[in-house]
Design an enzyme around this catalytic site. Sequence first.
Site, PDB file in Angstrom:
ATOM      1  N   ARG A 167       0.879  -1.182   0.065  1.00  0.00           N
ATOM      2  CA  ARG A 167       0.030  -0.091   0.056  1.00  0.00           C
ATOM      3  C   ARG A 167       0.841   1.391  -0.072  1.00  0.00           C
ATOM      4  O   ARG A 167       1.773   1.473   0.785  1.00  0.00           O
ATOM      5  CB  ARG A 167      -0.951   0.065   1.180  1.00  0.00           C
ATOM      6  CG  ARG A 167      -1.979  -1.176   1.170  1.00  0.00           C
ATOM      7  CD  ARG A 167      -2.658  -1.392   2.514  1.00  0.00           C
ATOM      8  NE  ARG A 167      -1.843  -1.614   3.732  1.00  0.00           N
ATOM      9  CZ  ARG A 167      -2.262  -1.649   4.796  1.00  0.00           C
ATOM     10  NH1 ARG A 167      -3.269  -1.485   5.293  1.00  0.00           N
ATOM     11  NH2 ARG A 167      -1.325  -2.081   5.696  1.00  0.00           N
ATOM     12  N   ARG A 202      10.540   7.372   3.424  1.00  0.00           N
ATOM     13  CA  ARG A 202      10.464   8.609   3.673  1.00  0.00           C
ATOM     14  C   ARG A 202      11.223   9.043   4.901  1.00  0.00           C
ATOM     15  O   ARG A 202      12.021  10.240   4.787  1.00  0.00           O
ATOM     16  CB  ARG A 202       9.230   9.136   3.795  1.00  0.00           C
ATOM     17  CG  ARG A 202       8.210   8.832   2.325  1.00  0.00           C
ATOM     18  CD  ARG A 202       6.725   9.342   2.850  1.00  0.00           C
ATOM     19  NE  ARG A 202       6.346  10.463   3.390  1.00  0.00           N
ATOM     20  CZ  ARG A 202       5.184  10.912   3.801  1.00  0.00           C
ATOM     21  NH1 ARG A 202       4.247   9.791   3.584  1.00  0.00           N
ATOM     22  NH2 ARG A 202       5.051  11.799   4.426  1.00  0.00           N
ATOM     23  N   TYR A 205      11.935   1.248  -4.506  1.00  0.00           N
ATOM     24  CA  TYR A 205      11.381   2.705  -4.671  1.00  0.00           C
ATOM     25  C   TYR A 205      12.460   3.576  -5.117  1.00  0.00           C
ATOM     26  O   TYR A 205      13.732   3.450  -5.023  1.00  0.00           O
ATOM     27  CB  TYR A 205      11.145   3.071  -2.849  1.00  0.00           C
ATOM     28  CG  TYR A 205       9.927   2.585  -2.599  1.00  0.00           C
ATOM     29  CD1 TYR A 205       8.590   3.352  -2.518  1.00  0.00           C
ATOM     30  CD2 TYR A 205       9.820   1.288  -1.898  1.00  0.00           C
ATOM     31  CE1 TYR A 205       7.217   2.743  -2.101  1.00  0.00           C
ATOM     32  CE2 TYR A 205       8.543   0.681  -1.413  1.00  0.00           C
ATOM     33  CZ  TYR A 205       7.286   1.329  -1.644  1.00  0.00           C
ATOM     34  OH  TYR A 205       6.138   0.799  -1.270  1.00  0.00           O
ATOM     35  N   ASP A 222       0.903   5.790   0.412  1.00  0.00           N
ATOM     36  CA  ASP A 222       0.278   6.572   1.168  1.00  0.00           C
ATOM     37  C   ASP A 222      -0.270   7.800   0.239  1.00  0.00           C
ATOM     38  O   ASP A 222       0.233   7.894  -0.952  1.00  0.00           O
ATOM     39  CB  ASP A 222       1.340   7.266   2.052  1.00  0.00           C
ATOM     40  CG  ASP A 222       1.570   6.191   3.333  1.00  0.00           C
ATOM     41  OD1 ASP A 222       0.966   5.374   3.719  1.00  0.00           O
ATOM     42  OD2 ASP A 222       2.689   6.414   3.802  1.00  0.00           O
TER      43      ASP A 222
END
Length: 271
Positions: A51, A198, A111, A53
């Site tokens: 998932r 992040r 990522y 954000d």
Amino acid sequence: MQRIVLGVEYDGSAFFGWQWQEGGLRTVQDAVQHAASKVADHAVTIICTGRTDTGVHALEQVVHFDTHAERSHRSWLLGINANLPDDVRVIWVRAAVDDFHARYSAIARFYRYIILNRPTRSALQRDRVTWCQHHLDAERMHQAAQALVGTHDFTSFRALKCQSVSPMRLMHFVEVYRQDEQVIMDISANAFLHHMVRNIAGVLMSIGSGDKPIQWTQELLTCKNRQIGGVTAPPHGLYLGGVYYPEKYCLPKHIIFNKLPANAQRFQHET
């Protein structure tokens, strides 16, 4: 029933994340489920690799759904895309092989985090990059990131409300480099904790600006304390770039995974 696998890209700027939510909030899962159900002519449930954000994008999210509808790969591709909004697209379709599961069969995730490093914000990329006006030393950030490679307890880099049972993750590689006005972080692990990428980006930006020393990443790994782990970087610059599966599943593979260690396939997803 047969299992269909999709590669999906999306601009997350106008979505409240991937996962369906009550209250009619706009989510990527809801958009893809609606489109796939229209083509299948029955309700389907979309299962994703991971998932994302609110505000986070995907170059290649991998999902699957089960259906008794008989359609060609081309029909699934064109039909689903015809029913999707403009900020979501299916980029490939495959039939699942053996016991494939979009989440649990994955060996590694990739990522990319993109930072626009210049004095002024961008009018064109405002929702697709993170802006930093202070000069960042990409080489310094890259050096600091190497402390994260390997198997570690990433407590200092997880969200305080992260629900994962274990903070242990295997980091395959982290590379930070500059391309003109952009500083880019490419990162791959067997799995990621909530806000982990992040939080790493926020730490590396502090190091790249000179506010923190290069050894700060190692210090944070050692102390295992999120409360001193630095600022969580904004979501706008984050992209789910690709997912690596064992060869037996016959799925497209992002070229970035050529950087994986030779023994990476023996590692499995950690919950």
